[in-house]
Design a protein around this motif. Structure first.
Motif, short mmCIF file in Angstrom:
data_model
loop_
_atom_site.label_atom_id
_atom_site.label_comp_id
_atom_site.label_asym_id
_atom_site.label_seq_id
_atom_site.Cartn_x
_atom_site.Cartn_y
_atom_site.Cartn_z
N ILE A 1 1.65 9.46 -6.08
CA ILE A 1 2.25 10.60 -5.94
C ILE A 1 3.07 11.12 -6.81
O ILE A 1 3.49 12.29 -7.51
CB ILE A 1 3.04 10.87 -4.43
CG1 ILE A 1 2.14 10.60 -3.31
CG2 ILE A 1 3.72 11.94 -4.20
CD1 ILE A 1 2.54 10.30 -2.05
N ASP A 2 4.27 10.31 -7.19
CA ASP A 2 5.31 10.62 -8.25
C ASP A 2 5.74 9.72 -9.10
O ASP A 2 6.78 9.64 -9.67
CB ASP A 2 6.54 11.28 -7.36
CG ASP A 2 7.40 10.23 -6.40
OD1 ASP A 2 6.76 9.14 -6.42
OD2 ASP A 2 8.07 10.73 -5.68
N GLY A 3 5.02 8.54 -9.25
CA GLY A 3 5.39 7.63 -10.36
C GLY A 3 6.24 6.54 -9.58
O GLY A 3 6.79 5.45 -10.17
N SER B 1 0.91 -1.07 -0.19
CA SER B 1 -0.02 0.14 0.06
C SER B 1 0.91 1.32 0.24
O SER B 1 0.62 2.30 -0.38
CB SER B 1 -0.99 0.02 1.09
OG SER B 1 -0.26 0.15 2.55
N TYR B 2 2.03 1.24 0.65
CA TYR B 2 2.95 2.34 0.55
C TYR B 2 3.46 2.61 -0.70
O TYR B 2 3.73 3.74 -1.32
CB TYR B 2 3.97 2.34 1.71
CG TYR B 2 4.88 3.47 1.84
CD1 TYR B 2 4.23 4.45 2.31
CD2 TYR B 2 6.01 3.55 1.15
CE1 TYR B 2 4.88 5.83 2.58
CE2 TYR B 2 6.95 4.59 1.35
CZ TYR B 2 6.14 5.96 1.97
OH TYR B 2 6.88 6.81 2.07
N ILE B 3 3.93 1.41 -1.47
CA ILE B 3 4.43 1.49 -2.81
C ILE B 3 3.29 2.26 -3.88
O ILE B 3 3.69 3.03 -4.63
CB ILE B 3 4.93 0.39 -3.15
CG1 ILE B 3 6.02 -0.28 -2.63
CG2 ILE B 3 5.15 0.25 -4.83
CD1 ILE B 3 6.64 -1.67 -2.80
N LEU C 1 13.80 4.95 -9.94
CA LEU C 1 12.77 4.29 -9.29
C LEU C 1 13.04 3.76 -7.90
O LEU C 1 14.03 3.25 -7.61
CB LEU C 1 11.96 3.30 -10.08
CG LEU C 1 11.43 3.65 -11.47
CD1 LEU C 1 11.10 2.76 -12.18
CD2 LEU C 1 10.19 4.61 -11.16
N GLY C 2 12.14 3.90 -6.85
CA GLY C 2 12.18 3.24 -5.62
C GLY C 2 12.40 1.82 -5.73
O GLY C 2 11.66 1.22 -6.62
N LYS C 3 12.91 1.15 -4.77
CA LYS C 3 12.92 -0.17 -4.78
C LYS C 3 13.04 -0.73 -3.58
O LYS C 3 12.20 -1.92 -3.27
CB LYS C 3 14.25 -0.64 -5.29
CG LYS C 3 14.55 -2.41 -5.24
CD LYS C 3 15.81 -2.38 -5.71
CE LYS C 3 16.15 -4.08 -5.69
NZ LYS C 3 17.31 -4.44 -6.19
N ILE C 4 13.16 -0.03 -2.27
CA ILE C 4 13.09 -0.59 -0.88
C ILE C 4 12.18 0.29 0.05
O ILE C 4 12.41 1.58 0.13
CB ILE C 4 14.54 -0.80 -0.44
CG1 ILE C 4 15.33 -1.84 -1.26
CG2 ILE C 4 14.33 -1.06 1.24
CD1 ILE C 4 16.77 -1.81 -0.91
N VAL C 5 11.19 -0.44 0.41
CA VAL C 5 10.58 0.40 1.60
C VAL C 5 11.21 0.06 2.98
O VAL C 5 11.48 -1.13 3.14
CB VAL C 5 9.05 -0.10 1.64
CG1 VAL C 5 8.17 0.62 2.81
CG2 VAL C 5 8.30 0.24 0.41
#
Length: 105
Positions: A29-31, A21-23, A41-45
Motif C-alpha cells: 500500500i505505502d511501502g 501477511s499484514y506487513i 516505517l512501521g515496526k509493530i503490528v
C-alpha cells in the motif's frame, strides 16, 4: 509486552503468518509506513479496534482479522498505549451485530 494470557497466541504460527501477511499488505500500500504518523516505517503490528482479552483470545475474527490490525512505528505505538484507555472489549457476531461488554468493576 504481551499480557500473560496472550503470550502463547503471539508465539503461534497463525499469528506469525497473519502478522507477516499484514506487513506485506502495508508494504504494497505505502511501502510499510506507520499508519498513524506516516513519517516512519512501521515496526509493530497490534490489535487496534478490539483489544485482546482472555475472553476473545481464541476468536480468530478478533485475533487474526486484518481489519483489527494496525502497523505503527515504535513511537506512535508507545504513545497510543501510554496515552489512551483501552476501549471496552467488543465481540463481533454474524451479520455484523456488535455487542459491547461493559468494563468490570
Amino acid at each position: 509486552m504481551a499480557q500473560e494470557f496472550a503470550k502463547s497466541f503471539y508465539n503461534s504460527k497463525d499469528w506469525k503468518d497473519c502478522r507477516a501477511s499484514y506487513i506485506d499488505k502495508r508494504i504494497a500500500i505505502d511501502g510499510g509506513m506507520c499508519e498513524t504518523c506516516h513519517q516512519e516505517l512501521g515496526k509493530i503490528v497490534h490489535h487496534n479496534k478490539v483489544w485482546l482479552t482472555p475472553e476473545n483470545i481464541n476468536n480468530p475474527n478478533v485475533t487474526l482479522n486484518h481489519d483489527n490490525l494496525k502497523y505503527d512505528c515504535q513511537t506512535c505505538h508507545n504513545q497510543e498505549k501510554e496515552g489512551e484507555e483501552p476501549e471496552p472489549p467488543r465481540y463481533y457476531f454474524e451479520g455484523g451485530r456488535v455487542v459491547l461488554i461493559p468494563p468490570e468493576e
